[in-house]
Design a protein around this motif. Structure first.
Motif, PDB file in Angstrom:
ATOM      1  N   SER A 136       0.843  -1.191   0.000  1.00 33.19           N
ATOM      2  CA  SER A 136       0.000   0.000   0.000  1.00 33.19           C
ATOM      3  C   SER A 136       0.878   1.240   0.000  1.00 33.19           C
ATOM      4  O   SER A 136       2.057   1.183   0.371  1.00 33.19           O
ATOM      5  N   ALA A 137       0.301   2.342  -0.424  1.00 32.70           N
ATOM      6  CA  ALA A 137       1.012   3.618  -0.430  1.00 32.70           C
ATOM      7  C   ALA A 137      -0.001   4.727  -0.222  1.00 32.70           C
ATOM      8  O   ALA A 137      -1.066   4.729  -0.842  1.00 32.70           O
ATOM      9  N   ASP A 138       0.304   5.663   0.653  1.00 35.57           N
ATOM     10  CA  ASP A 138      -0.587   6.790   0.886  1.00 35.57           C
ATOM     11  C   ASP A 138      -0.529   7.756  -0.287  1.00 35.57           C
ATOM     12  O   ASP A 138       0.472   7.835  -1.006  1.00 35.57           O
ATOM     13  N   ASP A 139      -1.598   8.534  -0.458  1.00 35.85           N
ATOM     14  CA  ASP A 139      -1.707   9.369  -1.658  1.00 35.85           C
ATOM     15  C   ASP A 139      -0.768  10.571  -1.670  1.00 35.85           C
ATOM     16  O   ASP A 139      -0.684  11.285  -2.677  1.00 35.85           O
ATOM     17  N   ASP A 140      -0.048  10.809  -0.561  1.00 42.34           N
ATOM     18  CA  ASP A 140       0.889  11.933  -0.525  1.00 42.34           C
ATOM     19  C   ASP A 140       2.342  11.481  -0.456  1.00 42.34           C
ATOM     20  O   ASP A 140       3.243  12.298  -0.208  1.00 42.34           O
ATOM     21  N   ASP A 141       2.607  10.201  -0.683  1.00 39.41           N
ATOM     22  CA  ASP A 141       3.967   9.663  -0.603  1.00 39.41           C
ATOM     23  C   ASP A 141       4.438   9.154  -1.958  1.00 39.41           C
ATOM     24  O   ASP A 141       3.724   9.253  -2.957  1.00 39.41           O
ATOM     25  N   ASP A 167      11.768  10.341   5.195  1.00 41.18           N
ATOM     26  CA  ASP A 167      10.832  11.435   4.968  1.00 41.18           C
ATOM     27  C   ASP A 167      11.625  12.636   4.466  1.00 41.18           C
ATOM     28  O   ASP A 167      12.816  12.515   4.155  1.00 41.18           O
ATOM     29  N   ASP A 168      11.001  13.786   4.379  1.00 41.71           N
ATOM     30  CA  ASP A 168      11.661  14.954   3.802  1.00 41.71           C
ATOM     31  C   ASP A 168      12.816  15.468   4.651  1.00 41.71           C
ATOM     32  O   ASP A 168      13.624  16.265   4.170  1.00 41.71           O
ATOM     33  N   HIS A 169      12.914  15.015   5.896  1.00 44.96           N
ATOM     34  CA  HIS A 169      13.927  15.545   6.801  1.00 44.96           C
ATOM     35  C   HIS A 169      14.932  14.524   7.300  1.00 44.96           C
ATOM     36  O   HIS A 169      16.020  14.885   7.743  1.00 44.96           O
ATOM     37  N   LYS A 170      14.570  13.245   7.267  1.00 43.68           N
ATOM     38  CA  LYS A 170      15.440  12.269   7.921  1.00 43.68           C
ATOM     39  C   LYS A 170      15.232  10.868   7.354  1.00 43.68           C
ATOM     40  O   LYS A 170      14.277  10.611   6.603  1.00 43.68           O
ATOM     41  N   LEU A 171      16.140   9.974   7.750  1.00 42.53           N
ATOM     42  CA  LEU A 171      15.975   8.541   7.540  1.00 42.53           C
ATOM     43  C   LEU A 171      15.315   7.976   8.789  1.00 42.53           C
ATOM     44  O   LEU A 171      15.695   8.332   9.909  1.00 42.53           O
ATOM     45  N   ASP A 172      14.318   7.115   8.622  1.00 37.63           N
ATOM     46  CA  ASP A 172      13.721   6.504   9.797  1.00 37.63           C
ATOM     47  C   ASP A 172      14.743   5.595  10.476  1.00 37.63           C
ATOM     48  O   ASP A 172      15.592   4.987   9.809  1.00 37.63           O
ATOM     49  N   PRO A 173      14.687   5.473  11.795  1.00 35.95           N
ATOM     50  CA  PRO A 173      15.658   4.621  12.498  1.00 35.95           C
ATOM     51  C   PRO A 173      15.528   3.166  12.085  1.00 35.95           C
ATOM     52  O   PRO A 173      14.415   2.651  11.915  1.00 35.95           O
ATOM     53  N   VAL A 208      12.902   1.979   0.616  1.00 35.52           N
ATOM     54  CA  VAL A 208      11.915   1.623  -0.407  1.00 35.52           C
ATOM     55  C   VAL A 208      10.720   2.571  -0.459  1.00 35.52           C
ATOM     56  O   VAL A 208       9.934   2.520  -1.408  1.00 35.52           O
ATOM     57  N   TYR A 209      10.573   3.445   0.545  1.00 30.34           N
ATOM     58  CA  TYR A 209       9.348   4.254   0.659  1.00 30.34           C
ATOM     59  C   TYR A 209       9.706   5.617   1.223  1.00 30.34           C
ATOM     60  O   TYR A 209      10.519   5.736   2.136  1.00 30.34           O
ATOM     61  N   HIS A 210       9.062   6.674   0.670  1.00 25.81           N
ATOM     62  CA  HIS A 210       9.326   8.036   1.134  1.00 25.81           C
ATOM     63  C   HIS A 210       8.035   8.718   1.573  1.00 25.81           C
ATOM     64  O   HIS A 210       7.030   8.698   0.860  1.00 25.81           O
ATOM     65  N   ILE A 211       8.086   9.342   2.755  1.00 24.56           N
ATOM     66  CA  ILE A 211       6.958  10.073   3.320  1.00 24.56           C
ATOM     67  C   ILE A 211       7.167  11.566   3.084  1.00 24.56           C
ATOM     68  O   ILE A 211       8.217  12.115   3.423  1.00 24.56           O
ATOM     69  N   ARG A 212       6.178  12.217   2.513  1.00 21.01           N
ATOM     70  CA  ARG A 212       6.234  13.673   2.364  1.00 21.01           C
ATOM     71  C   ARG A 212       5.794  14.331   3.680  1.00 21.01           C
ATOM     72  O   ARG A 212       4.840  13.891   4.316  1.00 21.01           O
ATOM     73  N   ILE A 213       6.468  15.410   4.028  1.00 19.88           N
ATOM     74  CA  ILE A 213       6.085  16.212   5.180  1.00 19.88           C
ATOM     75  C   ILE A 213       5.385  17.466   4.669  1.00 19.88           C
ATOM     76  O   ILE A 213       5.966  18.246   3.910  1.00 19.88           O
ATOM     77  N   THR A 236       2.817   7.591  26.984  1.00 24.07           N
ATOM     78  CA  THR A 236       3.168   8.673  26.079  1.00 24.07           C
ATOM     79  C   THR A 236       3.750   8.123  24.786  1.00 24.07           C
ATOM     80  O   THR A 236       4.567   7.192  24.801  1.00 24.07           O
ATOM     81  N   LEU A 237       3.364   8.703  23.664  1.00 26.27           N
ATOM     82  CA  LEU A 237       3.782   8.230  22.352  1.00 26.27           C
ATOM     83  C   LEU A 237       5.228   8.572  22.085  1.00 26.27           C
ATOM     84  O   LEU A 237       5.674   9.685  22.334  1.00 26.27           O
ATOM     85  N   ASN A 238       6.007   7.598  21.598  1.00 33.42           N
ATOM     86  CA  ASN A 238       7.369   7.844  21.159  1.00 33.42           C
ATOM     87  C   ASN A 238       7.337   8.241  19.707  1.00 33.42           C
ATOM     88  O   ASN A 238       6.960   7.451  18.848  1.00 33.42           O
ATOM     89  N   HIS A 239       7.739   9.462  19.392  1.00 29.99           N
ATOM     90  CA  HIS A 239       7.645   9.970  18.025  1.00 29.99           C
ATOM     91  C   HIS A 239       8.807   9.515  17.157  1.00 29.99           C
ATOM     92  O   HIS A 239       8.865   9.862  15.978  1.00 29.99           O
ATOM     93  N   ALA A 240       9.769   8.765  17.707  1.00 24.34           N
ATOM     94  CA  ALA A 240      10.906   8.306  16.905  1.00 24.34           C
ATOM     95  C   ALA A 240      10.585   7.008  16.202  1.00 24.34           C
ATOM     96  O   ALA A 240      11.421   6.144  16.034  1.00 24.34           O
ATOM     97  N   SER A 241       9.338   6.858  15.789  1.00 22.65           N
ATOM     98  CA  SER A 241       8.868   5.585  15.236  1.00 22.65           C
ATOM     99  C   SER A 241       9.054   5.507  13.739  1.00 22.65           C
ATOM    100  O   SER A 241       9.191   6.518  13.057  1.00 22.65           O
ATOM    101  N   ALA A 242       9.040   4.276  13.243  1.00 24.42           N
ATOM    102  CA  ALA A 242       8.953   4.081  11.799  1.00 24.42           C
ATOM    103  C   ALA A 242       7.517   4.327  11.394  1.00 24.42           C
ATOM    104  O   ALA A 242       6.649   3.487  11.548  1.00 24.42           O
ATOM    105  N   ASN A 243       7.226   5.526  10.907  1.00 21.50           N
ATOM    106  CA  ASN A 243       5.836   5.936  10.666  1.00 21.50           C
ATOM    107  C   ASN A 243       5.350   5.636   9.270  1.00 21.50           C
ATOM    108  O   ASN A 243       4.203   5.918   8.942  1.00 21.50           O
TER     109      ASN A 243
END
Length: 263
Positions: free
Chosen positions: A84-89, A118-124, A196-201, A255-262
């Motif tokens: 699957s792929a989101d419509d903004d990625d 994503d537009d700013h970083k590599l996911d961990p 393999v996948y890029h997220i737009r911010i 509390t949510l950890n935002h350093a996730s593979a989103n």
């Protein structure tokens, strides 16, 4: 082998160009790729003309939400393998080919995944590339508040396996996390050493909304518990009733950890 890429969309004006670019990125693969676009509560006439010719389209007269839209796409998808792929990625060149090649190199793999940016970083990178036994991904996710160990949209799954686990989890968000945990807890797979996948911010992202964190925590909790239950059932079958103890989350939501593979 054929692959179907499922994209739910509400055809929001600020995402139409992104959706066109996503579709174009799929053409960088050598395998047979079907783009299944599920239009959630909008008229298909609003779809850019070129996409109407290049993709398999289904639309709903009323909004049904991300989870139902993805599962509706699964019903009509013709591919032997599903992602699957989101419509903004967008997907990296040869993204699907690399994952198929990894599956073909393994006798046991029923899914393949990779890493995302994503537009700013590599996911961990939380899980190293290579073969992954059933349950390894869940075991790399100690609690729902921890970083998600694998990007759900990087997952390429055998169609029959995805259908057997029920497709995407019926949640208001995080449905792809629930799907990823069910698939990877049920069957072995392989992780490729490639992005393999890029997220737009951008301002229109769901993650930018004020209510995102509250629903995300609830959804993560459900997905984590789903993996725990699958693994417990597997342990019962393989060890004559001996169940590995778990730690079901109770009480307040962490509390949510935002350093996730989103992705």
């Amino acid at each position: 082998m054929s692959v179907s890429v499922i994209t739910p969309t509400r055809l929001l004006p600020d995402r139409l160009d992104m959706l066109v670019e996503l579709n174009a990125s799929l053409s960088s693969n050598n395998c047979d790729v079907e783009h299944v676009i599920v239009i959630d509560g909008k008229d298909a006439a609003n779809l850019p003309g070129d996409l109407a010719k290049q993709a398999t389209i289904i639309s709903t007269a009323r909004p049904i939400g991300q989870a139902a839209a993805r599962n509706l796409g699964l019903v009509i998808a013709r591919g032997n393998w599903i992602t699957s792929a989101d419509d903004d990625d967008w997907l990296y060149p040869l993204s699907i080919d690399k994952r198929l090649a990894a599956i073909n190199s393994s006798q046991a793999a029923k899914w393949a995944a990779g890493y995302c940016t994503d537009d700013h970083k590599l996911d961990p990178i939380i899980i190293a590339a290579g073969p992954s036994s059933a349950g390894d991904v869940w075991r790399a996710w100690p609690t729902p508040k921890a970083s998600i160990p694998l990007g759900p949209t990087t997952l390429l799954v055998e169609s029959n396996l995805l259908k057997s686990v029920g497709g995407w989890m019926g949640l208001p968000q995080g449905e792809d996390i629930g799907m990823m945990i069910a698939v990877t807890s049920t069957a072995p797979g392989i992780i490729v050493d490639s992005y393999v996948y890029h997220i737009r911010i951008h301002p229109g992202q769901m993650t930018k909304t004020t209510w995102f964190d509250e629903l995300e925590l609830l959804s993560r909790n459900a997905a984590w518990a789903r993996g725990e239950n699958i693994i417990k059932q597997s342990n019962k079958l393989t060890s004559n009733g001996s169940v590995v103890s778990g730690s079901v989350i109770s009480g307040s939501i962490p509390t949510l950890n935002h350093a996730s593979a989103n992705c």
